[in-house]
Design a protein around this motif. Sequence first.
Motif, PDB file in Angstrom:
ATOM      1  N   ALA A 125       0.851  -1.191   0.000  1.00 30.27           N
ATOM      2  CA  ALA A 125       0.000   0.000   0.000  1.00 30.27           C
ATOM      3  C   ALA A 125       0.887   1.242   0.000  1.00 30.27           C
ATOM      4  CB  ALA A 125      -0.907  -0.004   1.226  1.00 30.27           C
ATOM      5  N   PHE A 126       0.343   2.352  -0.479  1.00 34.76           N
ATOM      6  CA  PHE A 126       1.082   3.608  -0.459  1.00 34.76           C
ATOM      7  C   PHE A 126       1.348   4.044   0.971  1.00 34.76           C
ATOM      8  CE2 PHE A 126      -1.095   4.085  -4.641  1.00 34.76           C
ATOM      9  CZ  PHE A 126       0.036   4.257  -5.428  1.00 34.76           C
ATOM     10  N   ASN A 127       2.509   4.639   1.220  1.00 36.07           N
ATOM     11  CA  ASN A 127       2.720   5.283   2.513  1.00 36.07           C
ATOM     12  C   ASN A 127       1.913   6.575   2.561  1.00 36.07           C
ATOM     13  OD1 ASN A 127       4.376   7.600   1.528  1.00 36.07           O
ATOM     14  ND2 ASN A 127       5.881   6.015   1.060  1.00 36.07           N
ATOM     15  N   TYR A 128       1.851   7.200   3.726  1.00 34.04           N
ATOM     16  CA  TYR A 128       0.966   8.365   3.887  1.00 34.04           C
ATOM     17  C   TYR A 128       1.360   9.531   2.984  1.00 34.04           C
ATOM     18  CZ  TYR A 128       4.393  10.886   6.761  1.00 34.04           C
ATOM     19  OH  TYR A 128       5.505  11.560   7.205  1.00 34.04           O
ATOM     20  N   LYS A 129       2.650   9.651   2.665  1.00 34.43           N
ATOM     21  CA  LYS A 129       3.096  10.759   1.803  1.00 34.43           C
ATOM     22  C   LYS A 129       2.639  10.541   0.362  1.00 34.43           C
ATOM     23  CE  LYS A 129       7.228  12.272   4.305  1.00 34.43           C
ATOM     24  NZ  LYS A 129       8.700  12.440   4.208  1.00 34.43           N
ATOM     25  N   ASP A 130       2.823   9.334  -0.143  1.00 36.91           N
ATOM     26  CA  ASP A 130       2.390   9.045  -1.513  1.00 36.91           C
ATOM     27  C   ASP A 130       0.872   9.072  -1.625  1.00 36.91           C
ATOM     28  OD1 ASP A 130       4.947   8.836  -2.462  1.00 36.91           O
ATOM     29  OD2 ASP A 130       5.059   6.659  -2.302  1.00 36.91           O
ATOM     30  N   ALA A 131       0.180   8.627  -0.575  1.00 33.92           N
ATOM     31  CA  ALA A 131      -1.290   8.674  -0.590  1.00 33.92           C
ATOM     32  C   ALA A 131      -1.786  10.108  -0.724  1.00 33.92           C
ATOM     33  CB  ALA A 131      -1.844   8.036   0.683  1.00 33.92           C
ATOM     34  N   ALA A 132      -1.044  11.052  -0.156  1.00 37.05           N
ATOM     35  CA  ALA A 132      -1.445  12.461  -0.207  1.00 37.05           C
ATOM     36  C   ALA A 132      -1.423  13.017  -1.628  1.00 37.05           C
ATOM     37  CB  ALA A 132      -0.536  13.292   0.695  1.00 37.05           C
ATOM     38  N   LEU A 133      -0.679  12.371  -2.539  1.00 36.47           N
ATOM     39  CA  LEU A 133      -0.624  12.840  -3.923  1.00 36.47           C
ATOM     40  C   LEU A 133      -1.986  12.732  -4.603  1.00 36.47           C
ATOM     41  CD1 LEU A 133       2.748  11.168  -5.020  1.00 36.47           C
ATOM     42  CD2 LEU A 133       2.372  13.558  -4.350  1.00 36.47           C
ATOM     43  N   PHE A 134      -2.855  11.868  -4.102  1.00 33.83           N
ATOM     44  CA  PHE A 134      -4.189  11.712  -4.680  1.00 33.83           C
ATOM     45  C   PHE A 134      -5.105  12.875  -4.311  1.00 33.83           C
ATOM     46  CE2 PHE A 134      -2.456   7.524  -4.975  1.00 33.83           C
ATOM     47  CZ  PHE A 134      -3.107   6.894  -6.036  1.00 33.83           C
ATOM     48  N   VAL A 135      -4.776  13.594  -3.241  1.00 35.37           N
ATOM     49  CA  VAL A 135      -5.609  14.718  -2.789  1.00 35.37           C
ATOM     50  C   VAL A 135      -4.714  15.913  -2.486  1.00 35.37           C
ATOM     51  CG1 VAL A 135      -7.638  13.462  -1.964  1.00 35.37           C
ATOM     52  CG2 VAL A 135      -5.610  13.595  -0.504  1.00 35.37           C
TER      53      VAL A 135
ATOM     54  N   SER B 265       4.759  18.816  14.273  1.00 33.08           N
ATOM     55  CA  SER B 265       3.351  18.992  13.930  1.00 33.08           C
ATOM     56  C   SER B 265       3.007  18.092  12.755  1.00 33.08           C
ATOM     57  CB  SER B 265       3.085  20.448  13.553  1.00 33.08           C
ATOM     58  OG  SER B 265       3.760  20.757  12.330  1.00 33.08           O
ATOM     59  N   LEU B 266       1.721  18.036  12.418  1.00 36.73           N
ATOM     60  CA  LEU B 266       1.309  17.259  11.257  1.00 36.73           C
ATOM     61  C   LEU B 266       1.899  17.853   9.981  1.00 36.73           C
ATOM     62  CD1 LEU B 266      -0.358  14.838  10.366  1.00 36.73           C
ATOM     63  CD2 LEU B 266      -2.367  16.297  10.255  1.00 36.73           C
ATOM     64  N   ASP B 267       2.036  19.184   9.942  1.00 32.98           N
ATOM     65  CA  ASP B 267       2.651  19.823   8.791  1.00 32.98           C
ATOM     66  C   ASP B 267       4.053  19.297   8.559  1.00 32.98           C
ATOM     67  OD1 ASP B 267       0.373  21.297   8.571  1.00 32.98           O
ATOM     68  OD2 ASP B 267       1.249  23.213   9.159  1.00 32.98           O
ATOM     69  N   ASP B 268       4.808  19.063   9.646  1.00 32.33           N
ATOM     70  CA  ASP B 268       6.177  18.578   9.507  1.00 32.33           C
ATOM     71  C   ASP B 268       6.218  17.225   8.811  1.00 32.33           C
ATOM     72  OD1 ASP B 268       7.466  20.740  10.857  1.00 32.33           O
ATOM     73  OD2 ASP B 268       6.845  19.903  12.775  1.00 32.33           O
ATOM     74  N   LEU B 269       5.213  16.385   9.068  1.00 31.54           N
ATOM     75  CA  LEU B 269       5.188  15.056   8.476  1.00 31.54           C
ATOM     76  C   LEU B 269       4.996  15.099   6.963  1.00 31.54           C
ATOM     77  CD1 LEU B 269       4.897  14.211  11.473  1.00 31.54           C
ATOM     78  CD2 LEU B 269       3.377  12.386  10.703  1.00 31.54           C
ATOM     79  N   TYR B 270       4.376  16.170   6.472  1.00 30.89           N
ATOM     80  CA  TYR B 270       4.090  16.267   5.046  1.00 30.89           C
ATOM     81  C   TYR B 270       5.090  17.150   4.292  1.00 30.89           C
ATOM     82  CZ  TYR B 270      -0.256  13.677   5.405  1.00 30.89           C
ATOM     83  OH  TYR B 270      -1.184  12.685   5.585  1.00 30.89           O
ATOM     84  N   GLN B 271       6.097  17.667   4.974  1.00 34.37           N
ATOM     85  CA  GLN B 271       7.092  18.498   4.283  1.00 34.37           C
ATOM     86  C   GLN B 271       8.056  17.637   3.471  1.00 34.37           C
ATOM     87  OE1 GLN B 271       8.971  21.034   7.182  1.00 34.37           O
ATOM     88  NE2 GLN B 271       7.240  22.445   7.273  1.00 34.37           N
TER      89      GLN B 271
END
Length: 472
Positions: free
Chosen positions: A169-179, A466-472
């Motif tokens: 399955a996609f990790n959370y970062k790659d999953a974010a590319l869908f949205v 923060s959650l923002d840090d996880l998506y940087q």
Amino acid sequence: MFLARQKELNSLNELYNRSGFRMSVIYGRRRIGKSTLITEFIRDKRAIFYTATKVGKERNLELFSGQVISALDPAFGAAVFSSVEAVFDFITQKMGTEPLILVIDELPYWAEKDEALLSVLQKYIDTQWMDKNLMIILCGSALSFMEKRVLSEKSPLFGRRTSQIRLEAFNYKDAALFVPDYSPEEKAICYGITGGVAKYLSMIDGAMSIDENIKRLFFRTDGYLYDETRNFLSQEFSDVTLVNNVIEQVASGVNTINEISQKVKEGTSTVLYTLERLMEIDLIEKRKCITEEKNRKKTQYVLKDSMFKFWYEYIPKAASVIEMGYGDIYYENAVKPSLHAYMGSVFEGMCRYYTLEQGILGAYGNLITNVGTWWGMEAVSGSGQKKASQTADIDVVAISELDKTAVIGECKFKNEKIDKSVYETLMRRSSLISGKYRVLKYLFFSLSGYSDWFSGLQDDNVILLSLDDLYQ
């Protein structure tokens, strides 16, 4: 639209650009995106792409023949070959010098009904194709079949593969590319309700809010994910009653064999067999306490797919309401207020992934080689001189076996700030693993930030995220 999977795509293209014979085995659970990856890879390349079905060996041979003729010599007409050998002979004759890709998708459907198929394939690889510019891709969703019958040393094909890809399955970062237009919180929830599974992510409409997507997909009788767990399990098991009961218990937090056995009223050997089958199809994983991996008593069974966890958490108890057409009301009143609580374990998994990635890159002054969680007992002050004990856990434990150091962390996906008490708890519990690993850093992950108390904390070993840090 093809998203992520760049590493896998690069691997396939690198293999394609070699000369001579090469073979790749691609496998992974259903809905994970194997066929999409292969379709993207063969785009603009000369290829035969056949997807086997549960129709028996004669019909698969007939359908395969049609695909081969269509790709290599459409003028040959609607001929049907009498054997697999005859089709492979035709491929050999028509192959030429230009690179050719032969894809057999869902291989187990055909090979399970034709026991000679893999041996015939092995014969042609060894005697006809080793000097040909041919790339074979064998793909399947039945993980146990692919590992035992295709990849293992007992397989006729053993030693012939050039590469293998187990698609996850996609990790959370790659999953974010869908949205891409969602906020970090919405991206996290999107990951939490889909488990990073490609098919489920593809159903999310980025133009709609996360709430609208959840209601549309789960809380309507025509929603794709409303019946998905039942559909998925019925494809894998002839009798889903016990399987469903076991998953239901694991989803609710009952995660040892003895506990599950008591709940479903079945023997431990039966429960263990069911769990092993569920692990084979990548729905359940065995989790061990990271500092005591050889301790069999510290073994838990947890749902690997968070979409299944979400479904079992909410859908069964809401079925009657959804059938009446009021699923949106149920969602707003019973599901949405508890979404952050549901996301707790999902967020912990995201934080562990982040910590491992950063640790590999050297962010903590050591080379992290493994990440997991810790649980056990801790001593607490009792009345008088007595010491009491209580259960305890540490959400994130990342270790380096190179120098016996560790990084530990606490995660909170809540609408409240992390305060001093959370800090003190993690500091106290760090002593539970410090006997084996020297703790270098203390990480805190918070959806809603930190209390003012942290502004006065002077400790370079504490990292606030923060959650923002996880998506940087």
